[in-house]
Design a protein around this motif. Structure first.
Motif, PDB file in Angstrom:
ATOM      1  N   PRO A 229       0.934  -1.256  -0.048  1.00  7.21           N
ATOM      2  CA  PRO A 229       0.107   0.108  -0.052  1.00  7.21           C
ATOM      3  C   PRO A 229       0.936   1.150  -0.080  1.00  7.21           C
ATOM      4  N   SER A 230       0.284   2.453  -0.176  1.00  4.32           N
ATOM      5  CA  SER A 230       1.107   3.706  -0.271  1.00  4.32           C
ATOM      6  C   SER A 230       1.561   3.961   1.234  1.00  4.32           C
ATOM      7  N   PRO A 231       2.775   4.477   1.418  1.00  5.03           N
ATOM      8  CA  PRO A 231       3.170   4.580   2.751  1.00  5.03           C
ATOM      9  C   PRO A 231       2.327   5.558   3.609  1.00  5.03           C
ATOM     10  N   ILE A 232       1.523   6.313   2.949  1.00  8.51           N
ATOM     11  CA  ILE A 232       0.650   7.340   3.731  1.00  8.51           C
ATOM     12  C   ILE A 232      -0.517   6.703   4.481  1.00  8.51           C
ATOM     13  N   THR A 233      -0.562   5.275   4.138  1.00  3.89           N
ATOM     14  CA  THR A 233      -1.629   4.500   4.802  1.00  3.89           C
ATOM     15  C   THR A 233      -1.151   3.844   6.071  1.00  3.89           C
ATOM     16  N   GLY A 234       0.107   3.856   6.057  1.00  3.30           N
ATOM     17  CA  GLY A 234       0.891   3.493   7.591  1.00  3.30           C
ATOM     18  C   GLY A 234       1.069   4.725   8.301  1.00  3.30           C
ATOM     19  N   ILE A 235       1.306   5.726   7.688  1.00  4.39           N
ATOM     20  CA  ILE A 235       1.398   6.953   8.357  1.00  4.39           C
ATOM     21  C   ILE A 235       0.065   7.734   9.175  1.00  4.39           C
ATOM     22  N   ILE A 236      -1.024   7.627   8.175  1.00  5.70           N
ATOM     23  CA  ILE A 236      -2.173   8.157   8.805  1.00  5.70           C
ATOM     24  C   ILE A 236      -2.722   7.642  10.035  1.00  5.70           C
ATOM     25  N   PRO A 237      -2.510   6.076  10.128  1.00 13.58           N
ATOM     26  CA  PRO A 237      -3.164   5.570  11.628  1.00 13.58           C
ATOM     27  C   PRO A 237      -2.235   5.964  12.781  1.00 13.58           C
ATOM     28  N   LEU A 238      -1.022   6.222  12.451  1.00 13.37           N
ATOM     29  CA  LEU A 238      -0.094   6.581  13.509  1.00 13.37           C
ATOM     30  C   LEU A 238      -0.224   8.029  13.872  1.00 13.37           C
ATOM     31  N   LEU A 239      -0.803   8.873  13.162  1.00 11.01           N
ATOM     32  CA  LEU A 239      -1.223  10.186  13.189  1.00 11.01           C
ATOM     33  C   LEU A 239      -2.556  10.206  14.141  1.00 11.01           C
ATOM     34  N   VAL A 240      -3.702   9.523  13.599  1.00 11.91           N
ATOM     35  CA  VAL A 240      -4.586   9.294  14.373  1.00 11.91           C
ATOM     36  C   VAL A 240      -4.414   8.804  15.896  1.00 11.91           C
ATOM     37  N   VAL A 241      -3.458   7.900  16.063  1.00  9.68           N
ATOM     38  CA  VAL A 241      -3.213   7.615  17.553  1.00  9.68           C
ATOM     39  C   VAL A 241      -2.600   8.852  18.234  1.00  9.68           C
ATOM     40  N   LEU A 242      -1.462   9.477  17.329  1.00  9.34           N
ATOM     41  CA  LEU A 242      -1.000  10.849  18.113  1.00  9.34           C
ATOM     42  C   LEU A 242      -1.718  11.767  18.457  1.00  9.34           C
ATOM     43  N   VAL A 243      -2.898  12.234  17.295  1.00 14.28           N
ATOM     44  CA  VAL A 243      -3.516  13.437  17.611  1.00 14.28           C
ATOM     45  C   VAL A 243      -4.907  13.308  18.783  1.00 14.28           C
ATOM     46  N   ILE A 244      -5.357  12.056  18.800  1.00 10.14           N
ATOM     47  CA  ILE A 244      -6.266  11.638  19.673  1.00 10.14           C
ATOM     48  C   ILE A 244      -5.936  11.570  21.143  1.00 10.14           C
ATOM     49  N   SER A 245      -4.569  10.832  21.159  1.00 13.37           N
ATOM     50  CA  SER A 245      -3.871  10.830  22.675  1.00 13.37           C
ATOM     51  C   SER A 245      -3.588  12.152  22.820  1.00 13.37           C
ATOM     52  N   PHE A 246      -3.001  13.085  22.214  1.00 10.78           N
ATOM     53  CA  PHE A 246      -2.641  14.448  22.700  1.00 10.78           C
ATOM     54  C   PHE A 246      -4.072  15.346  22.986  1.00 10.78           C
ATOM     55  N   SER A 247      -4.716  15.249  22.059  1.00 12.28           N
ATOM     56  CA  SER A 247      -6.216  15.905  22.198  1.00 12.28           C
ATOM     57  C   SER A 247      -6.947  15.718  23.526  1.00 12.28           C
ATOM     58  N   PHE A 248      -7.075  14.457  24.112  1.00 10.00           N
ATOM     59  CA  PHE A 248      -7.682  13.822  25.138  1.00 10.00           C
ATOM     60  C   PHE A 248      -7.025  13.601  26.355  1.00 10.00           C
ATOM     61  N   HIS A 249      -5.642  13.896  26.089  1.00 13.44           N
ATOM     62  CA  HIS A 249      -4.970  13.422  27.558  1.00 13.44           C
ATOM     63  C   HIS A 249      -5.200  13.966  28.640  1.00 13.44           C
ATOM     64  N   GLU A 250      -5.426  15.183  28.791  1.00  9.59           N
ATOM     65  CA  GLU A 250      -5.808  15.979  30.048  1.00  9.59           C
ATOM     66  C   GLU A 250      -7.317  15.705  30.501  1.00  9.59           C
ATOM     67  N   SER A 251      -8.156  15.624  29.590  1.00  9.04           N
ATOM     68  CA  SER A 251      -9.692  15.380  29.952  1.00  9.04           C
ATOM     69  C   SER A 251      -9.826  13.848  30.381  1.00  9.04           C
TER      70      SER A 251
END
Length: 432
Positions: A229-251
């Motif tokens: 698959p395109s490399p972006i299909t491996g990077i996007i899920p990692l970014l999803v994990v990163l963004v959600i974790s960072f966004s909701f970490h405090e709450s």
């Protein structure tokens, strides 16, 4: 006195047995039993007995971390089975060259760790890509645990601004912020990163010069030659994990990681559904891997729970928290020793801070300086061979042995942080 000998002897025996590869479901409770018996804990009778203390730590860790281990393991297996990890690795090798494979692994871990993803989950998530990168670059795979650990538990985990718990526990006791003493923290982080990079590369180059190459293990991901698959299909899920974790970490705190990993797994499945090689097998292996990983770690946590219930441990805490002389050095020694005994950076802080926090604050120690020293010192001696993260990363995730892999892991996660700690103490004393 017998309790002290039992505590030290039990810990040393656990380290030796771990290095020799003994099953931790046998080694950890056996060594804990020695510590408990010499410490006067009854085996079965009474509320405070060996069995209840051990199982409290064992089951408590599983209750707190099961879903993170399960989702993290599934995420890693899906990255392998779909070819997404290979695609990202090939893209990195094509852009940066094989000589930068190690840098790519370390940076991937550092970014995820500083984004709030648990260090355990980072290892699960990045390992498939690391395996592909080391394979393409023909580097000895025994250094993969060191690369994963260095990027996760050294210059990122305990630095100012990090959302990891090791940087947040002191806030409760010292009234500081996650960015406490950020200037010194930045200097120390840069030095630790540079020293670690140089040392890791030197170790790998020496191994390659001695004829070591990448070795395939039975049980490595069996993905046939096919269009990736395109490399972006491996990077996007990692970014999803990163963004959600960072966004909701405090709450949401720890629940944010379950949400983030769930989002990453679902995203990976949606984007790469048609690239799955054997989804059923990936689910089975991911589930089994998660159970082995969390079981090994929980076994070691149980040892720490028994150790904490003994008179020797209380004596060790009293001695280390009342060290005379420079206050920052005393705090560093206290947290380091307790973290080493429990095999846990957060455990070392949680036990030491209620005692040393008020004591040193009353003596006029700058709370921000104390925060940073406590944070950095907790991430050094905690990484002895029996540490839960070390055991999980080396054995369960990378399927290596301590004899092959721990030398590099210990150099980067014990020695390098100790150097950083010494520099931080020196800088704070110079600043006054």
């Amino acid at each position: 006195m017998l309790s002290i000998f039992g505590l030290v002897g039990g810990l040393l025996l656990l380290i030796v047995l771990t290095i020799r590869g003994m099953n931790l479901f046998i080694a950890a409770p056996l060594c804990a039993l020695i510590v408990g018996l010499t410490g006067g804990l009854p085996v079965f009778i009474g509320e405070e007995n060996f069995v209840s203390n051990y199982m409290s730590g064992f089951s408590g860790f599983i209750a707190s971390w099961f879903f993170m281990f399960l989702l993290g393991s599934l995420f890693g297996k899906f990255m392998s089975d779909t070819g997404a990890a290979d695609a990202v690795a090939s893209w990195i090798i094509g852009r940066l060259g094989k000589k930068h494979a190690v840098v790519a692994v370390v940076l991937a871990c550092a970014i995820l760790t500083y984004g709030g993803v648990s260090v355990f989950v980072v290892a699960f998530s990045v390992y498939p890509m690391a395996l592909s990168l080391f394979k393409d670059a023909n580097l000895p795979r025994r250094f993969i645990p060191a690369a994963l650990a260095f990027g996760s538990v050294t210059f990122t985990m305990t630095s100012a601004g990090s959302p990891e718990i090791q940087n947040w526990i002191p806030i409760k006791y010292l009234g500081t912020s996650p960015f406490a003493a950020w200037e010194v923290s930045l200097i120390v982080a840069i030095i630790m990163a540079a020293l670690g990079f140089l040392w890791l590369n030197k170790m790998i180059k020496k191994a390659v010069a001695n004829g070591e190459v990448f070795e395939s293990f039975a049980g490595d991901p069996d993905v046939p030659e096919r269009k990736l698959p395109s490399p972006i299909t491996g990077i996007i899920p990692l970014l999803v994990v990163l963004v959600i974790s960072f966004s909701f970490h405090e709450s949401l705190q720890q629940l944010a990681l379950i949400l983030a990993l769930g989002g990453g797994v679902i995203t990976l499945m949606i984007i790469n559904w048609r690239y799955f090689h054997n989804l059923s097998n990936a689910v089975n292996e991911g589930t089994t891997g998660a159970l082995v990983a969390i079981g090994n770690t929980a076994a070691v946590v149980g040892f720490g729970s028994v150790a904490k219930a003994t008179p020797a441990f209380l004596t060790a805490v009293e001695l280390t928290t009342s060290i005379p002389g420079n206050e920052l050095i005393g705090a560093a020694v206290a947290v380091s020793v307790i973290a080493g005994l429990t095999g846990s950076a957060s455990g070392g802080q949680a036990i030491a801070l209620p005692l040393i926090g008020p004591h040193y604050l009353d003596q006029g120690v700058d709370p921000e300086q104390l925060h940073r020293i406590v944070s950095i010192s907790s991430g050094a001696i905690d990484s002895l061979p029996h540490n839960g993260y070390v055991v999980t990363t080396i054995r369960a995730i990378c399927r290596e042995t301590h004899q092959r892999a721990y030398g590099a892991v210990g150099a980067l996660t014990v020695v390098v942080p100790l150097v950083g700690l010494a520099i931080a103490v020196a800088l704070f004393n110079i600043m006054g």
